[in-house]
Motif scaffolding. Structure first.
Motif, PDB file in Angstrom:
ATOM      1  N   CYS A 163      45.638 108.123 -80.671  1.00 55.12           N
ATOM      2  CA  CYS A 163      44.489 107.806 -79.819  1.00 55.12           C
ATOM      3  C   CYS A 163      43.178 108.225 -80.479  1.00 55.12           C
ATOM      4  N   LEU A 164      43.167 109.373 -81.155  1.00 60.28           N
ATOM      5  CA  LEU A 164      41.960 109.833 -81.831  1.00 60.28           C
ATOM      6  C   LEU A 164      41.576 108.915 -82.986  1.00 60.28           C
ATOM      7  N   VAL A 165      42.560 108.509 -83.770  1.00 56.66           N
ATOM      8  CA  VAL A 165      42.277 107.635 -84.914  1.00 56.66           C
ATOM      9  C   VAL A 165      41.714 106.292 -84.448  1.00 56.66           C
ATOM     10  N   VAL A 166      42.306 105.717 -83.399  1.00 55.95           N
ATOM     11  CA  VAL A 166      41.818 104.434 -82.883  1.00 55.95           C
ATOM     12  C   VAL A 166      40.396 104.577 -82.350  1.00 55.95           C
ATOM     13  N   THR A 167      40.096 105.706 -81.709  1.00 54.10           N
ATOM     14  CA  THR A 167      38.757 105.937 -81.180  1.00 54.10           C
ATOM     15  C   THR A 167      37.722 105.972 -82.291  1.00 54.10           C
ATOM     16  N   VAL A 168      38.001 106.717 -83.368  1.00 60.77           N
ATOM     17  CA  VAL A 168      37.072 106.808 -84.496  1.00 60.77           C
ATOM     18  C   VAL A 168      36.951 105.467 -85.211  1.00 60.77           C
ATOM     19  N   GLN A 169      38.013 104.703 -85.219  1.00 57.75           N
ATOM     20  CA  GLN A 169      37.996 103.386 -85.868  1.00 57.75           C
ATOM     21  C   GLN A 169      36.913 102.495 -85.265  1.00 57.75           C
ATOM     22  N   GLY A 170      36.675 102.635 -83.975  1.00 55.92           N
ATOM     23  CA  GLY A 170      35.651 101.825 -83.322  1.00 55.92           C
ATOM     24  C   GLY A 170      34.261 102.107 -83.839  1.00 55.92           C
ATOM     25  N   VAL A 171      33.992 103.345 -84.285  1.00 55.26           N
ATOM     26  CA  VAL A 171      32.665 103.706 -84.778  1.00 55.26           C
ATOM     27  C   VAL A 171      32.356 102.977 -86.076  1.00 55.26           C
ATOM     28  N   TYR A 172      33.241 103.115 -87.065  1.00 58.78           N
ATOM     29  CA  TYR A 172      32.931 102.472 -88.346  1.00 58.78           C
ATOM     30  C   TYR A 172      33.017 100.953 -88.245  1.00 58.78           C
ATOM     31  N   THR A 173      33.843 100.432 -87.340  1.00 58.74           N
ATOM     32  CA  THR A 173      33.943  98.981 -87.176  1.00 58.74           C
ATOM     33  C   THR A 173      32.607  98.388 -86.746  1.00 58.74           C
ATOM     34  N   ILE A 174      31.920  99.057 -85.826  1.00 62.92           N
ATOM     35  CA  ILE A 174      30.619  98.580 -85.347  1.00 62.92           C
ATOM     36  C   ILE A 174      29.593  98.584 -86.468  1.00 62.92           C
ATOM     37  N   ILE A 175      29.479  99.708 -87.170  1.00 59.77           N
ATOM     38  CA  ILE A 175      28.445  99.826 -88.205  1.00 59.77           C
ATOM     39  C   ILE A 175      28.762  98.913 -89.389  1.00 59.77           C
ATOM     40  N   GLU A 176      30.037  98.822 -89.748  1.00 63.50           N
ATOM     41  CA  GLU A 176      30.416  97.918 -90.841  1.00 63.50           C
ATOM     42  C   GLU A 176      30.059  96.479 -90.487  1.00 63.50           C
ATOM     43  N   GLY A 177      30.357  96.068 -89.259  1.00 60.51           N
ATOM     44  CA  GLY A 177      30.028  94.711 -88.837  1.00 60.51           C
ATOM     45  C   GLY A 177      28.535  94.451 -88.845  1.00 60.51           C
ATOM     46  N   SER A 178      27.735  95.476 -88.516  1.00 58.50           N
ATOM     47  CA  SER A 178      26.282  95.290 -88.465  1.00 58.50           C
ATOM     48  C   SER A 178      25.682  95.023 -89.840  1.00 58.50           C
ATOM     49  N   TYR A 179      26.400  95.340 -90.907  1.00 55.13           N
ATOM     50  CA  TYR A 179      25.896  95.087 -92.251  1.00 55.13           C
ATOM     51  C   TYR A 179      25.948  93.601 -92.614  1.00 55.13           C
ATOM     52  N   ILE A 180      26.797  92.826 -91.946  1.00 50.08           N
ATOM     53  CA  ILE A 180      26.912  91.403 -92.308  1.00 50.08           C
ATOM     54  C   ILE A 180      25.610  90.653 -92.034  1.00 50.08           C
ATOM     55  N   PRO A 181      25.017  90.732 -90.815  1.00 49.65           N
ATOM     56  CA  PRO A 181      23.717  90.066 -90.629  1.00 49.65           C
ATOM     57  C   PRO A 181      22.623  90.660 -91.504  1.00 49.65           C
ATOM     58  N   ILE A 182      22.717  91.950 -91.847  1.00 50.05           N
ATOM     59  CA  ILE A 182      21.714  92.565 -92.731  1.00 50.05           C
ATOM     60  C   ILE A 182      21.828  91.969 -94.135  1.00 50.05           C
TER      61      ILE A 182
END
Length: 509
Positions: A163-182
């Motif tokens: 559960c902890l690993v999946v929770t942290v996964q959501g953080v980097y997924t958001i920021i990584e995705g935000s780099y595509i439009p940048i």
């Protein structure tokens, strides 16, 4: 409803323009390679969390459970006998165990995503936030090698770490995705009209091409990281044998090694990727209240970004059905092939799954500029194949039907179709969604995808768990996944992409 001509217009909507000053540092091969290194770093642990860890938890639950109405151990192959395991203050079907854990972890992931998406766009430390989350992601994988016992305390520890690993996964997924439009804005952006022709000989440098390329290459890079960890897992399984009765001691060692790889490559990427300047805070704003105020503004202005919201919701519904179907397929594969004897087979299953995912994304990247199909035709094709694979499982609900994931060959055929089209659709979604996001709100909108998933993300596994508890048939819970994909397809059909591009130019938030 969008017309066919409006969809065709997207193919000629993009021309090269001057890069925006605050993103110009990303308009280089060095920056792209640095970003791909970071994407690679997430692959090892991500693949373990998607395959080995749920399988290990499921195997442990089966090993610790008992047959309904007796103290006899659960069978290690076949699903005709009801197997119960302790969960909280009661007992549940062992196959529901990972479904309930998924519901819990998706809820915590969504809560953390609200804060992450609310502050990432304002921070000059977007890169640092992403690196820190990836390093923590890898660090949480390190303890797995010590969790090889066959007891309820070990099962509880596995569940908490998962559960902890999946929770942290959501953080980097958001920021990584935000780099595509940048990255897209570093190349240029859209002209004032969505029907302007593409400049001859300049298609390779257009923002849309950049978005598709970065999205696909990021996905492939992450998959290569996954393959690295899975190869290590295969070597350990076939080279060391199995010491524990559950047969997952080597898998746990592979998870720990994957965590080490993730941490090392994340630190390398930190020194290579340029920083991006964030937005300035409005006068009187406090960073601690930004997430709440940001979400209120986003929901208030939803009608002004209607196409982005429609695509986001359609994406969420598909993604919920996709991820939960993978969970069911893992459980069903182990049930059909047998927990004790399938240790090596499951390693191959996990390995080929990532290979087919890479093939799907790269195939899309190669075919897209050559086939010249209307852009949404790709989504319809991928969604149709995905839905067919889920429907196939629903057909097998009846014991009188001899097909429906009841033979090993069905799993392998479905894996080729499902994983290749799913990976391509994920790449497609991120690039298309990026084209509908207003400037300066990249993390906010990618966080929207995770946050709105709070509803379907935890409710659907909960519903599937309840269905499994009552039916003891892993094919029954596939029905809600199929419904989610069909409703998501309708929303994809309703999205007017050229209109969404125009909406993205008018920043109202």
């Amino acid at each position: 409803m969008p017309s066919r001509s409006s969809q065709d217009a997207l193919e000629s909507a993009i021309v090269e323009t001057e890069a925006e000053p605050n993103t110009a540092s990303l308009n280089s091969k060095k920056a792209l390679w640095a970003f791909l290194v970071l994407c690679y770093s997430t692959g090892p642990v991500s693949s373990m969390v998607a395959s080995y860890v749920p399988a290990a938890i499921l195997s442990a639950a089966n090993l610790l459970g008992h047959q309904q109405g007796s103290d006899k151990p659960c069978p290690r192959r076949g699903g005709n006998i009801t197997c119960l395991v302790r969960f909280g203050g009661g007992e549940i079907d062992y196959a529901s165990f990972t479904l309930y854990l998924k519901a819990i972890s998706r809820t915590t992931e969504g809560v953390v995503a609200i804060f992450t998406a609310g502050v990432a766009d304002y921070s000059n430390y977007r890169k640092t936030m992403m690196i820190a989350s990836i390093v923590l992601f890898g660090a949480l994988a390190l303890p797995f090698a010590a969790l090889t016992g066959d007891s309820y305390s070990q099962l509880t520890a596995l569940s908490v770490l998962y559960c902890l690993v999946v929770t942290v996964q959501g953080v980097y997924t958001i920021i990584e995705g935000s780099y595509i439009p940048i990255f897209m804005r570093a190349t240029g952006w859209f002209q004032e009209t969505p029907i302007a022709p593409v400049a001859p000989g300049r298609q390779g440098s257009s923002p849309w091409t950049t978005g598709v390329s970065v999205s696909v290459l990021a996905m492939v890079s992450s998959n290569l990281g996954a393959l690295t960890a899975l190869i290590i897992g295969v070597i350990l399984v076939y080279g060391r044998g199995s010491a524990s009765s559950g047969g997952f001691d080597n898998y746990f060692l592979a998870v720990t090694i994957a965590g080490c790889i993730t941490i090392v490559f994340a630190l390398v990427g930190h020194f290579l990727l340029p920083s991006v300047q964030g937005k300035e805070l409005r006068p009187g704003e406090n960073v601690l209240v930004l997430p709440i105020k940001g979400w209120f503004r986003l929901l208030r202005d939803a009608p002004h970004y209607s196409e982005a919201f429609k695509l986001c919701i359609g994406w969420i519904l598909w993604n919920t059905g996709y991820t939960n179907h993978l969970t069911l397929m893992t459980a069903l594969f182990l049930e059909v092939t047998g927990f004790s004897s399938s240790s090596g087979v499951y390693s191959v299953w996990s390995f080929t799954s990532v290979i087919f995912a890479c093939m799907g994304s790269l195939g899309f990247l190669y075919l897209y500029p050559r086939l010249r199909l209307p852009v949404k035709s790709w989504a319809y094709l991928f969604l149709a194949v995905n839905s067919l694979c889920v429907l196939w499982g629903c057909i097998g609900i009846s014991n009188a039907v001899t097909i429906g994931y009841k033979h090993q060959v069905e799993f392998w055929v479905a894996q080729v179709l499902f994983m290749s089209t799913s990976s391509a659709l994920r790449s497609y979604n991120r690039a298309l969604y990026s084209s509908l996001i207003p400037k300066g709100f990249e993390a906010q909108f990618f966080g929207l995808e995770v946050t709105l998933d709070l509803a379907t993300g935890w409710i659907n596994p909960l519903v599937m768990g309840a269905i499994q508890d009552r039916t003891h048939n892993l094919r029954f819970p596939m029905i809600p996944n199929l419904l989610l994909m069909l409703v998501g397809t309708v929303l994809y059909f309703l999205v007017d992409i050229p209109k969404g591009i125009e909406e993205a130019k008018l920043t109202r938030l």
